[in-house]
Every structure is written in C-alpha cells, then in structure tokens.
Design a protein around this motif. Sequence first.
Motif, PDB file in Angstrom:
ATOM      1  N   PHE A   1      28.489 -54.105 -52.817  1.00 42.39           N
ATOM      2  CA  PHE A   1      29.113 -54.956 -51.804  1.00 42.39           C
ATOM      3  C   PHE A   1      29.281 -56.396 -52.269  1.00 42.39           C
ATOM      4  O   PHE A   1      29.807 -57.233 -51.534  1.00 42.39           O
ATOM      5  N   ASN A   2      28.815 -56.696 -53.473  1.00 46.76           N
ATOM      6  CA  ASN A   2      28.936 -58.057 -53.984  1.00 46.76           C
ATOM      7  C   ASN A   2      30.392 -58.391 -54.259  1.00 46.76           C
ATOM      8  O   ASN A   2      31.134 -57.593 -54.823  1.00 46.76           O
ATOM      9  N   ILE A   3      30.806 -59.593 -53.872  1.00 46.28           N
ATOM     10  CA  ILE A   3      32.195 -60.002 -54.085  1.00 46.28           C
ATOM     11  C   ILE A   3      32.479 -60.202 -55.566  1.00 46.28           C
ATOM     12  O   ILE A   3      33.544 -59.824 -56.068  1.00 46.28           O
ATOM     13  N   ALA A   4      31.539 -60.786 -56.286  1.00 40.92           N
ATOM     14  CA  ALA A   4      31.729 -61.028 -57.713  1.00 40.92           C
ATOM     15  C   ALA A   4      31.713 -59.717 -58.494  1.00 40.92           C
ATOM     16  O   ALA A   4      31.044 -58.749 -58.119  1.00 40.92           O
ATOM     17  N   ARG A   5      32.440 -59.694 -59.600  1.00 40.91           N
ATOM     18  CA  ARG A   5      32.465 -58.517 -60.456  1.00 40.91           C
ATOM     19  C   ARG A   5      31.183 -58.379 -61.269  1.00 40.91           C
ATOM     20  O   ARG A   5      30.708 -57.273 -61.518  1.00 40.91           O
TER      21      ARG A   5
ATOM     22  N   SER B   1      19.172 -50.002 -62.923  1.00 39.57           N
ATOM     23  CA  SER B   1      19.595 -49.361 -61.678  1.00 39.57           C
ATOM     24  C   SER B   1      21.045 -48.917 -61.739  1.00 39.57           C
ATOM     25  O   SER B   1      21.882 -49.528 -62.415  1.00 39.57           O
ATOM     26  N   TYR B   2      21.308 -47.865 -60.995  1.00 40.95           N
ATOM     27  CA  TYR B   2      22.685 -47.452 -60.727  1.00 40.95           C
ATOM     28  C   TYR B   2      22.848 -47.371 -59.219  1.00 40.95           C
ATOM     29  O   TYR B   2      22.055 -46.727 -58.516  1.00 40.95           O
ATOM     30  N   SER B   3      23.853 -48.045 -58.689  1.00 41.32           N
ATOM     31  CA  SER B   3      24.115 -48.063 -57.250  1.00 41.32           C
ATOM     32  C   SER B   3      25.556 -47.634 -56.980  1.00 41.32           C
ATOM     33  O   SER B   3      26.453 -47.870 -57.790  1.00 41.32           O
ATOM     34  N   ARG B   4      25.751 -47.030 -55.809  1.00 43.57           N
ATOM     35  CA  ARG B   4      27.089 -46.522 -55.481  1.00 43.57           C
ATOM     36  C   ARG B   4      27.291 -46.555 -53.970  1.00 43.57           C
ATOM     37  O   ARG B   4      26.380 -46.230 -53.187  1.00 43.57           O
ATOM     38  N   MET B   5      28.513 -46.931 -53.572  1.00 43.58           N
ATOM     39  CA  MET B   5      28.898 -46.852 -52.168  1.00 43.58           C
ATOM     40  C   MET B   5      29.179 -45.403 -51.825  1.00 43.58           C
ATOM     41  O   MET B   5      29.981 -44.732 -52.482  1.00 43.58           O
TER      42      MET B   5
ATOM     43  N   ILE C   1      31.257 -51.515 -61.410  1.00 46.84           N
ATOM     44  CA  ILE C   1      32.159 -50.567 -62.071  1.00 46.84           C
ATOM     45  C   ILE C   1      33.183 -50.111 -61.041  1.00 46.84           C
ATOM     46  O   ILE C   1      32.851 -49.389 -60.098  1.00 46.84           O
ATOM     47  N   GLY C   2      34.403 -50.529 -61.208  1.00 45.86           N
ATOM     48  CA  GLY C   2      35.410 -50.192 -60.219  1.00 45.86           C
ATOM     49  C   GLY C   2      35.099 -50.852 -58.894  1.00 45.86           C
ATOM     50  O   GLY C   2      34.554 -51.952 -58.822  1.00 45.86           O
ATOM     51  N   ASP C   3      35.435 -50.161 -57.802  1.00 45.25           N
ATOM     52  CA  ASP C   3      35.234 -50.727 -56.473  1.00 45.25           C
ATOM     53  C   ASP C   3      34.039 -50.138 -55.743  1.00 45.25           C
ATOM     54  O   ASP C   3      33.708 -50.580 -54.641  1.00 45.25           O
ATOM     55  N   TYR C   4      33.384 -49.146 -56.322  1.00 42.68           N
ATOM     56  CA  TYR C   4      32.377 -48.415 -55.560  1.00 42.68           C
ATOM     57  C   TYR C   4      31.001 -48.330 -56.223  1.00 42.68           C
ATOM     58  O   TYR C   4      30.049 -47.908 -55.579  1.00 42.68           O
TER      59      TYR C   4
END
Length: 395
Positions: free
Chosen positions: A70-74, A138-142, A103-106
């Motif tokens: 959810f972070n705005i920055a890449r 860590s790996y996080s995903r929407m 990575i990408g948008d999600y």
Amino acid sequence: MIKNRILLIIVGVLLATATFAQKEQFNPVYTGVTSLSIAPDARAGALGDVGVATEADANSQYWNPAKYPFNIARAGLSISYTPWLRQLVSDIDLAYVAGFYRIGDYSAVSSSLTYFSLGEVIAEEYTIKPYEFAFDFSYSRMLSETFSAAVTLRFIYSDLQYDYAEDMEAGMAYSADLSMYYNNYIMLGNRECMLGLGLNASNIGSKISYDGGNTNEFIPTNLRLGASLLVPIDEYNTISFSADINKLMVPTRPTYAQFLEEEGYDANDNSKYSEYQGWLETTGYNDISPVSGIFKSFSDAPGGFSEELKEIYGGIGVEYCYNQQFSLRGGYHYENEYKGNRQYFTVGAGFKMSVFSLDGAYLISTAQSNPLDQTLRFSLSFDMDGLKDLFSRRR
C-alpha cells in the motif's frame, strides 16, 4: 562477574524494571534476545511504540511488512539510530536499516538488519564487546484492494561470550513472522477517513542457547494487534489516531521467589541463582517447545486470568501532519508494573521532502527511576523514486 553483568543488562535492564516494590509479585515474561522487542524507528517511537496499523512507511518491516504493497513510493530505505539506556550506561546502541521494493502494483519484497551493541565490558585482563543482530526478509502481497498479507523469515545471532568462559558460546535462532493488514476508506460525517487494521505474529521460531543446547531460552514471540484512523481536517491538514496491544506468546517462567519458597530458603536470599537455574529444569520449563509455549502462554500465569491480563501491554499515539511534509507526534506506552513497568510518554516530529524524511522521538518516563527515561531515536528515510527523479534532472 562479567557473566552476571551481561545477564543483568539483558534480563533486568532491557525489561526496564525500574520499580521492584513487592518483589513477590514482580513476574515479567522472560525471553532471550530482548533487543528484538525494542522499537527501532523514530516515527513509531514518537507514537508510543505503535505501528502495526499506521500508514505504510520504510520502517514497516519491523511493525507489519504487509503494509508495503500500500506504500505510495516504489522503493524506500530507512536508517535509524537509538542510544539505549543512557540513564545507566553510555555505550549501548541500537542501529536499524530497513528497505523495500514494490513489484508491480500488488506485491513487495523487503528486508531489515538490526544491530544491537552492548558496549565494552572489562573483566580482569579481558575486554569484550557483546552484541546481537538479526537479519530478515519479507514477501508481501495484496490479496484484495483492501487486504494484504506478508511472510517474514529471520536469522538471529547473539554473541555474549567471553574468551575464558568455556561453557558459554554465541547463540543462533531462526524465526518467522505472519502479518496481515486491512486498509479502507470509511465515512465519518462528511469526512472520508482512512481506517487501518493490522496484525503481526512475530518471532515464531526456535529457542536460543548460549551453552551448546544444555539450556534453551525463548525468543520474544509476540502477537501485536492494532488500529489507526486518519482524519482529514482540510486540504492541507490531517490528524491520525492509532493504538496497538501486544501479548508475548512465551510461557511465564517460575519465579526466583517460588524457588526460594519451595526450597525453604530465606525470601531475601540473592545468592542462589545458580541453584535456581538447576531447579528450573525440574519444573519442566526448559523442556517446553516453542509451539507448545505459544499456546501455554495464554493460560499459565501463576495469578490466573487477572495476571494474564497484566501481561498485555501497548500504546496509543496521535499524529498531526501539515501538507504531508511536517508532522508532530505524541503517544503513551503502558506495561503493568509487575510485568516490566515500561510506562512513558513519547513526543516527536518529522520533516519530509520529495527525496528524504527526517524523524526524531523523545521518551519521557512516568515510572520512577526508569532507565528508559530521556531515550532519543533518530530515523533518516529515502524515497528511491525521488532520488531517481533528482539524478535524472541533473543529467
């Protein structure tokens, strides 16, 4: 002895047990590698050590890496420094570096390195420099537009040994975190506010040993739950409120007072700690597995349910922000006096530009003679997109 001084720093000082009145009731949850429980960054440090559900930033790795998508920055990087326990010693420090890349948008990957120096300790002709560090990834995903999850793997190393101690060696442990984050807009009157909910079960893993596995200590396995609400005041001003609660998922260790009573020693005898360690083995405490300890931790307090409630600690924080550039923060952290007595107000401020942000925090203890009093934290964060744009313009 030098070993006793190291144990004093780790067990007594880091728990900030400032008030020892009514010792028979003082019963904190004991863990090894307590540096993993120190809030590393200045923003959360100014909010009463709250951060599991606050707006995502570069330091979310410690609080809840599920926030990163959810972070705005890449991409971002943060460096934090805390001179620790300055009321007692002058050479204990915590350094923390965290970074992420979306990575990408999600999805996002992130990592951090924590280094905790216990300073120099001189014993006879020896000088040692005990330290601890932890590295995680860590790996996080929407999983939806409003919900995300993350998994973290961590390596922990704690070197408290000294050259002539044949029975002591560096300890290592491995752990994992499971994190979740919910983020959505809600209407309060005519204001569109941002609601955040977070959960982070951290340091679920192996025990750590300093004597080749003869005795093993629990690492600070912790369950953190929290919520935040960001309320826009007008086009330039916002205010947010946040709160966290924590429960160490570590079984309560039989106390030294219980040992003295069972063995028939004087209640004020402080010379039986070596016997106490052997007595612990007879109770079966050292044989509890990390997984069993998690479930046992919710129902094993000697004082029953009322004492279990005392083991819950947390904080509240408020943050005012002007034009997403200047922030003022305040908070309060509370821990029951018989479970560690970390009770303090926090204040701080932050300044953010397109390329970097600088945050500071200051701790004001409300517990008498607390060694955490006047603790300072500093964090410097970089927006990698902003850096990229800056260098592009200069070419």
